[in-house]
Write a protein that holds these residues in place. Sequence first.
Motif, mmCIF file in Angstrom:
data_model
loop_
_atom_site.group_PDB
_atom_site.id
_atom_site.type_symbol
_atom_site.label_atom_id
_atom_site.label_comp_id
_atom_site.label_asym_id
_atom_site.label_seq_id
_atom_site.Cartn_x
_atom_site.Cartn_y
_atom_site.Cartn_z
ATOM 1 N N LYS A 16 0.823 -1.212 0.000
ATOM 2 C CA LYS A 16 0.000 0.000 0.000
ATOM 3 C C LYS A 16 0.857 1.262 0.000
ATOM 4 C CE LYS A 16 -3.796 -2.227 2.435
ATOM 5 N NZ LYS A 16 -4.584 -2.266 3.666
ATOM 6 N N GLY A 17 2.177 1.083 -0.058
ATOM 7 C CA GLY A 17 3.062 2.237 -0.130
ATOM 8 C C GLY A 17 3.904 2.485 1.100
ATOM 9 N N MET A 38 5.545 -8.148 -2.573
ATOM 10 C CA MET A 38 5.237 -6.765 -2.184
ATOM 11 C C MET A 38 5.183 -6.597 -0.669
ATOM 12 S SD MET A 38 5.416 -4.917 -4.783
ATOM 13 C CE MET A 38 4.808 -3.352 -4.203
ATOM 14 N N VAL A 39 6.195 -7.126 0.005
ATOM 15 C CA VAL A 39 6.370 -6.953 1.446
ATOM 16 C C VAL A 39 7.847 -6.656 1.711
ATOM 17 C CG1 VAL A 39 4.461 -8.466 2.123
ATOM 18 C CG2 VAL A 39 6.745 -9.424 1.857
ATOM 19 N N ALA A 59 5.167 2.541 15.438
ATOM 20 C CA ALA A 59 4.682 3.926 15.490
ATOM 21 C C ALA A 59 3.636 4.171 14.405
ATOM 22 C CB ALA A 59 5.845 4.906 15.336
ATOM 23 N N ALA A 60 3.766 3.466 13.276
ATOM 24 C CA ALA A 60 2.797 3.586 12.188
ATOM 25 C C ALA A 60 1.573 2.694 12.424
ATOM 26 C CB ALA A 60 3.457 3.214 10.863
ATOM 27 N N LYS A 61 1.564 1.987 13.550
ATOM 28 C CA LYS A 61 0.448 1.109 13.965
ATOM 29 C C LYS A 61 0.264 -0.117 13.060
ATOM 30 C CE LYS A 61 -1.152 3.953 17.219
ATOM 31 N NZ LYS A 61 -0.161 4.175 18.204
ATOM 32 N N HIS A 62 1.362 -0.586 12.454
ATOM 33 C CA HIS A 62 1.278 -1.785 11.615
ATOM 34 C C HIS A 62 1.660 -3.045 12.394
ATOM 35 C CE1 HIS A 62 0.546 0.801 8.252
ATOM 36 N NE2 HIS A 62 1.730 1.368 8.346
#
Length: 92
Positions: A16-17, A38-39, A59-62
Motif C-alpha cells: 500500500k506504499g 510486495m512486502v 509507530a505507524a500502527k502496523h
Amino acid sequence: MYNVAQVIDEKCTAKKGCRLCIMYCPEANCLDLNSSKMVAEVTIDRCKGCELCVIVCDAAKHFAITMQAVSATGQLMTKKGESAALGQAYQG
C-alpha cells in the motif's frame, strides 16, 4: 545469540506504499522490498538487531516486524526458551 528483525508478511503494508522500515534501516541492503510478494524482507546476515524498524513500524500502527533470536550457528530460533540449551540462559 543475537536478535534479528523478521517481517510478518500478513501485516506488512508495503504493497500500500508503506516502506518506512526500509527507509529508516541504518544498515545498507538489510531491509528491502520483495517485489514479487510486495512486502518488506530482511536479509538476516546484514541485520544488526538495532530494532529501529520495529519502532518505526509500531509507530505507524502496523506491528508487522518482530525480533527473533538467532543461534551462534546463524539459525533462527523458533522455540521459546531454546537459548537455554546453549547455556546462555537459565530459568530454574
